[in-house]
Design a protein around this motif. Structure first.
Motif, mmCIF file in Angstrom:
data_model
loop_
_atom_site.group_PDB
_atom_site.id
_atom_site.type_symbol
_atom_site.label_atom_id
_atom_site.label_comp_id
_atom_site.label_asym_id
_atom_site.label_seq_id
_atom_site.Cartn_x
_atom_site.Cartn_y
_atom_site.Cartn_z
ATOM 1 N N HIS A 312 0.825 -1.211 -0.264
ATOM 2 C CA HIS A 312 -0.485 -0.055 0.297
ATOM 3 C C HIS A 312 1.098 1.524 0.263
ATOM 4 O O HIS A 312 0.709 2.118 -0.458
ATOM 5 C CB HIS A 312 -0.602 0.071 1.539
ATOM 6 C CG HIS A 312 -1.591 1.305 1.691
ATOM 7 N ND1 HIS A 312 -3.249 1.524 -0.087
ATOM 8 C CD2 HIS A 312 -2.065 2.316 2.081
ATOM 9 C CE1 HIS A 312 -3.682 2.403 0.408
ATOM 10 N NE2 HIS A 312 -3.055 3.069 1.793
ATOM 11 N N TYR A 313 1.527 1.289 0.594
ATOM 12 C CA TYR A 313 2.986 2.062 1.031
ATOM 13 C C TYR A 313 3.595 2.468 -0.577
ATOM 14 O O TYR A 313 3.738 4.061 -1.214
ATOM 15 C CB TYR A 313 4.163 1.959 1.815
ATOM 16 C CG TYR A 313 5.339 2.471 1.373
ATOM 17 C CD1 TYR A 313 5.737 4.138 1.523
ATOM 18 C CD2 TYR A 313 6.951 2.264 0.404
ATOM 19 C CE1 TYR A 313 6.841 4.810 1.301
ATOM 20 C CE2 TYR A 313 7.782 2.785 0.739
ATOM 21 C CZ TYR A 313 7.206 4.451 0.659
ATOM 22 O OH TYR A 313 8.745 4.909 0.478
ATOM 23 N N THR A 316 1.011 3.900 -2.756
ATOM 24 C CA THR A 316 0.289 5.288 -2.521
ATOM 25 C C THR A 316 1.290 7.225 -3.392
ATOM 26 O O THR A 316 1.495 7.246 -3.554
ATOM 27 C CB THR A 316 0.755 5.862 -1.121
ATOM 28 O OG1 THR A 316 -0.585 4.948 -0.724
ATOM 29 C CG2 THR A 316 -0.004 6.975 -0.574
ATOM 30 N N GLU A 319 1.134 6.617 -7.215
ATOM 31 C CA GLU A 319 0.034 7.531 -7.250
ATOM 32 C C GLU A 319 0.545 8.716 -7.342
ATOM 33 O O GLU A 319 0.199 9.891 -8.245
ATOM 34 C CB GLU A 319 -1.338 7.103 -6.803
ATOM 35 C CG GLU A 319 -2.419 8.136 -7.086
ATOM 36 C CD GLU A 319 -3.294 7.454 -6.501
ATOM 37 O OE1 GLU A 319 -4.911 7.862 -6.278
ATOM 38 O OE2 GLU A 319 -3.395 6.503 -5.682
ATOM 39 N N ARG A 320 1.417 9.148 -6.284
ATOM 40 C CA ARG A 320 1.887 10.186 -6.033
ATOM 41 C C ARG A 320 2.212 10.680 -7.200
ATOM 42 O O ARG A 320 1.921 12.257 -7.354
ATOM 43 C CB ARG A 320 2.396 10.504 -4.844
ATOM 44 C CG ARG A 320 3.086 12.323 -4.383
ATOM 45 C CD ARG A 320 3.349 11.830 -2.735
ATOM 46 N NE ARG A 320 4.865 11.554 -3.476
ATOM 47 C CZ ARG A 320 5.427 11.632 -3.914
ATOM 48 N NH1 ARG A 320 6.237 12.816 -3.804
ATOM 49 N NH2 ARG A 320 7.125 10.741 -3.272
#
Length: 436
Positions: A312-313, A316, A319-320
């Motif tokens: 998940h890290y 994230t 996506e950023r």
């Protein structure tokens, strides 16, 4: 154990049927979400054997499906399946690519044991080399661009073999057996939709297995596979504004540069201190003509993590970075999740039980204990779902001599491994029903 002896006898008598079934499935491979013929064979066979059968939308959460082909592709593949003998009774229930099948056999009060079997093929064109065993024996893929290059034809065959054995032994068993025939394992796209529909929510013991990988010879087995990497697959599409590269470059919005910027910076994400973390851009396409400010771009990427939290890290951060690259070059971007799997490991108690059973059955010449997978498999969604609800789950690798590595156009496995897998899965499932 008398029940073990009967399972061994029944399995030994099925080698010819297993081989025939596997070769038929190998000859008619179907990629993820298009397993219409395969799934209809499964549903029809289970019904004839007296199993309660569920399929289509009743076993799949529509919004949880990932990487589903276009409606045109699904319709075309469904029509082909009908031409190639798919049972029409089941085809309409699978319309739209809802090709999961669950078979349930009730044997009275007792635990619920689930087994997962994946059905889909790879997007690989099978070799036409005359020495390739499926070519020599006349059962190579008849579908260009599709091939069972990972052994899922064997997995489905073993699942149907397990169904036959339990149908024959129903009156001597207790509890409930659930056979989960899953579409779209390749690209880790299919298990999540079945898990989120709740098909394993009542399962006490969940088993999965795969031919080969770390168990590379017939007669070997790895009973405790750990280290499933959580993973997510994405497509990111950049859209800019085209312009003449010489006469009016300032009028363009450069999606080529945004695509390249995102690709480079994705690979610069800081690795996680909590465990293994991975990212890879596997494909990048951008632009149109040499004298045009490129107005479109595509990257296909994946993240991985030793745990779902680490993955998940990575998601994230990815996506950023993708959105920041688009903003930097003033272009639009859309991000689509096309696949994913959870992290996880076997339940230690169940893995130890499987190793004990493997030794007790005396089937295998080489029994490996803990084996690190170091890759991803969406059986992990079933594993995670069952474990979160207090059940136990375990995944095995069953040895098979291989002609080439998985996903290779020359792939083939020793068909004797079918009986090894059938004996191990049926005997372990039966003893979990009777002993636990």
């Amino acid at each position: 154990m008398e029940l073990d002896a009967e399972i061994m006898r029944l399995a030994d008598g099925m080698q010819e049927e297993l081989t025939r079934q596997r070769r038929d499935l190998h000859q008619h491979p179907e990629p993820g979400w298009t397993e219409f013929r395969t799934a209809s064979i499964v549903a029809k066979t289970l019904t004839e054997l007296g199993w309660e059968v569920h399929t289509g939308r009743e076993v799949m959460e529509e919004n949880a499906r990932m990487g589903v082909p276009s409606p045109d592709v699904l319709a075309r593949e469904k029509e082909r399946a009908a031409r190639e003998g798919a049972d029409p009774q089941w085809l309409d229930k699978m319309d739209g690519g809802f090709t999961g099948v669950v078979g349930v056999l009730h044997c009275g009060a007792g635990p619920v044991v689930g087994l997962r079997f994946d059905m889909d093929s790879n997007d690989v064109t099978e070799t036409d080399a005359p020495e390739h065993f499926p070519n020599r024996e006349g059962f190579a893929s008849c579908h260009p661009g599709a091939m069972h290059a990972c052994g899922h034809d064997g997995h489905t065959t073993v699942g149907l073999g397990v169904a036959r054995i339990f149908s024959a032994l129903k009156d001597r068993l207790r509890g409930t057996i659930k056979l989960v025939f899953q579409p779209a394992e390749e690209g880790v796209r299919g298990a999540r939709a079945m898990a989120e529909k709740g098909v394993v929510d009542d399962v006490d013991y969940m088993l999965g297995a795969h031919f080969g990988f770390k168990a590379k010879s017939t007669g070997s087995i790895a009973c405790s596979v750990v280290g499933f990497l959580a993973t997510s697959k994405y497509d990111a599409r950049f859209v800019g504004v085209p312009a003449h590269a010489g006469a009016a470059p300032e009028a363009g919005k450069n999606a080529v540069l945004a695509t390249a910027c995102a690709t480079l910076n994705l690979h610069a994400i800081a690795r996680h201190s909590g465990g293994a973390s991975r990212i890879n851009v596997g494909r990048m396409e951008a632009g149109s003509g040499r004298n045009v400010i490129g107005d479109k771009g595509l990257i296909t990427l994946e993240t991985r993590g030793a745990t779902s939290a680490i993955n998940h890290y990575m998601e994230t951060e990815a996506e950023r970075i993708i959105k920041a690259a688009a903003q930097m070059y003033d272009v639009q971007v859309s991000i689509e999740k096309t696949g994913g799997a959870a992290g996880g490991s076997n339940t230690p108690e169940l893995a130890a039980y499987l190793e004990h059973r493997a030794r007790e059955l005396g089937l295998f010449k080489d029994i490996m204990s803990e084996t690190n997978f170091g890759a991803s498999e969406d059986f992990s969604y079933f594993m995670e779902r069952v474990q979160q609800r207090g059940g136990q789950a375990a995944y095995m690798m069953i040895g098979a001599d291989l002609a080439a590595g998985h996903h290779d156009s020359h792939f083939n496995f020793d068909e004797r491994a079918l009986v090894y897998a059938l004996k191990m899965l049926a005997a372990c499932a039966a003893s979990l029903l009777m002993e636990k």
